[in-house]
Design a protein around this motif. Structure first.
Motif, PDB file in Angstrom:
ATOM      1  N   GLY A  63     -23.323  -6.000  33.425  1.00 26.03           N
ATOM      2  CA  GLY A  63     -22.207  -5.124  33.770  1.00 26.03           C
ATOM      3  C   GLY A  63     -22.620  -3.880  34.540  1.00 26.03           C
ATOM      4  O   GLY A  63     -21.795  -3.006  34.821  1.00 26.03           O
ATOM      5  N   SER A  74     -24.423  -7.595  40.526  1.00 27.46           N
ATOM      6  CA  SER A  74     -23.778  -8.648  41.322  1.00 27.46           C
ATOM      7  C   SER A  74     -22.829  -8.045  42.342  1.00 27.46           C
ATOM      8  O   SER A  74     -22.729  -8.543  43.468  1.00 27.46           O
ATOM      9  N   SER A  75     -22.132  -6.990  41.948  1.00 25.89           N
ATOM     10  CA  SER A  75     -21.211  -6.348  42.897  1.00 25.89           C
ATOM     11  C   SER A  75     -21.980  -5.871  44.120  1.00 25.89           C
ATOM     12  O   SER A  75     -21.539  -6.057  45.264  1.00 25.89           O
TER      13      SER A  75
HETATM   14  P1  ADP Z   1     -23.886  -7.145  36.692  1.00 24.39           P
HETATM   15  O1  ADP Z   1     -24.135  -8.104  37.799  1.00 24.39           O
HETATM   16  O2  ADP Z   1     -24.904  -6.023  36.673  1.00 24.39           O
HETATM   17  O3  ADP Z   1     -23.759  -7.804  35.354  1.00 24.39           O
HETATM   18  P2  ADP Z   1     -21.226  -6.821  37.863  1.00 24.39           P
HETATM   19  O4  ADP Z   1     -21.381  -6.338  39.249  1.00 24.39           O
HETATM   20  O5  ADP Z   1     -20.936  -8.291  37.663  1.00 24.39           O
HETATM   21  O6  ADP Z   1     -22.513  -6.389  36.982  1.00 24.39           O
HETATM   22  O7  ADP Z   1     -20.046  -6.021  37.145  1.00 24.39           O
HETATM   23  C1  ADP Z   1     -19.977  -4.592  37.175  1.00 24.39           C
HETATM   24  C2  ADP Z   1     -18.684  -4.195  36.487  1.00 24.39           C
HETATM   25  O8  ADP Z   1     -17.561  -4.581  37.300  1.00 24.39           O
HETATM   26  C3  ADP Z   1     -18.472  -4.859  35.142  1.00 24.39           C
HETATM   27  O9  ADP Z   1     -17.811  -3.929  34.314  1.00 24.39           O
HETATM   28  C4  ADP Z   1     -17.579  -6.041  35.468  1.00 24.39           C
HETATM   29  O10 ADP Z   1     -16.768  -6.387  34.350  1.00 24.39           O
HETATM   30  C5  ADP Z   1     -16.728  -5.472  36.601  1.00 24.39           C
HETATM   31  N1  ADP Z   1     -16.307  -6.496  37.582  1.00 24.39           N
HETATM   32  C6  ADP Z   1     -17.093  -7.357  38.259  1.00 24.39           C
HETATM   33  N2  ADP Z   1     -16.369  -8.115  39.122  1.00 24.39           N
HETATM   34  C7  ADP Z   1     -15.083  -7.704  38.988  1.00 24.39           C
HETATM   35  C8  ADP Z   1     -13.841  -8.085  39.615  1.00 24.39           C
HETATM   36  N3  ADP Z   1     -13.802  -9.023  40.559  1.00 24.39           N
HETATM   37  N4  ADP Z   1     -12.704  -7.453  39.222  1.00 24.39           N
HETATM   38  C9  ADP Z   1     -12.750  -6.494  38.283  1.00 24.39           C
HETATM   39  N5  ADP Z   1     -13.865  -6.071  37.656  1.00 24.39           N
HETATM   40  C10 ADP Z   1     -15.040  -6.666  38.000  1.00 24.39           C
END
Ligand code: ADP
Length: 296
Positions: free
Chosen positions: A38, A42-43
């Protein structure tokens, strides 16, 4: 090649702030993006891979504006996403041939040579005729890298590639990744500290969308020289120690809680012994400032 990110921020429509003022620079070599689930890894990777928009900030790959010149960036990019689905009833060889065609490797002979070279590189040549559905987790990840390498990308992004691999598969995968970093920028996201210490010449710690540390892993560890102390305590006493010391990690072993504390000043009393710092200490001492320490 140089990839530079400046002031990148992203808040999703549900209000989650996934990236906040991210500034990072990547040269050729392996770069580890380390952070808890989280954190925003990935974002960030999807944004660099031109798959999602940022609210503000810029990403440049040499002369290219990544957020605008998406098609051009995609031609230079190899991407292995976290959730990498494979069609179970197709062989590795056919699938790679198909992807190579999609990536514009037009001539059949050229494609055959490229696919064979890739299968050899990821050590799947002898399994090229098997259906992807029969592959183990490690084989699927190596296949994922093969598909990401089609077209000789200059920027490779792999999102949590070692999750779910057993130690032997992980080792094989490490060896494959480290071969790639020589003329290429390889960005690897992980929540496994060992991935970074084994593989990466640069890294960043990201938590709640913010970069908490960026630099060289060895240097980061050296910066903690003389500042880490450890002690085995009774589990019941943990609150006492948390009140007095900056406890950065705890591990229950043989009925005792082994705690590590960060002390920038005087050597702690209470029977602590000096400990050799490691990258986990760097990680925990950074994220301890941002998350509930009782969960560490
Ligand atoms: P990681 O890859 O470090 O686990 P992410 O980038 O997947 O982190 O997620 C960062 C935050 O954004 C988390 O709180 C996740 O729940 C939220 N999140 C990720 N993708 C989305 C989306 N498409 N819509 C809303 N929230 C998202």
């Amino acid at each position: 090649m140089l990839l530079s990110i400046e002031g990148l921020s992203k808040t999703y429509s549900n209000g989650v702030r996934a990236l906040y003022d991210v500034n990072l620079t990547f040269g050729n070599g392996m770069f580890g993006l380390l952070g808890p689930n989280g954190a925003g890894k990935s974002s960030l990777m999807r944004t660099i891979a031109t798959l999602q928009e940022a609210d503000s900030g810029s990403i440049r790959l040499d002369g290219l504006d990544v957020l605008k010149e998406k098609t051009r960036v995609r031609q230079l990019l190899g991407y292995l996403p976290q959730e990498f689905g494979v069609y179970p009833k197709i062989t590795a060889q056919r699938m790679l041939d198909h992807i190579a065609r999609l990536k514009g490797v037009g001539q059949a002979g050229e494609r055959r040579d490229a696919v064979q070279a890739l299968l050899e590189k990821v050590n799947l040549y002898k399994d090229r005729g098997k259906h992807l559905g029969t592959y183990s987790g490690g084989m699927k990840q190596r296949f994922g890298i093969a598909q990401a390498l089609i077209g000789n990308p200059k920027l490779i992004i792999v999102d949590e590639p070692t999750a779910g691999l057993d130690p032997a598969e992980r080792n094989r995968f490490y060896n494959l990744l480290s071969q790639l970093g020589q003329n290429t920028i390889v960005i690897l996201s992980t929540h496994i500290v060992e991935d970074v210490s084994t593989l990466c010449s640069s890294f960043a710690i990201i938590c709640k969308g913010e970069v908490l540390y960026a630099g060289d892993p060895e240097k980061a560890v050296n910066e903690l020289d003389g500042m880490i102390y450890s002690k085995a305590i009774d589990q019941a006493d943990i609150s006492y120690y948390r009140n007095i010391y900056q406890v950065i990690s705890t591990q229950l072993k043989g009925g005792k809680l082994h705690i590590r504390v960060l002390s920038g000043g005087a050597e702690p009393q209470d029977g602590f012994v000096p400990a050799e710092p490691n990258l986990e200490d760097v990680y925990f001492s950074n994220i301890a400032t941002r998350v509930d320490v009782n969960t560490l």
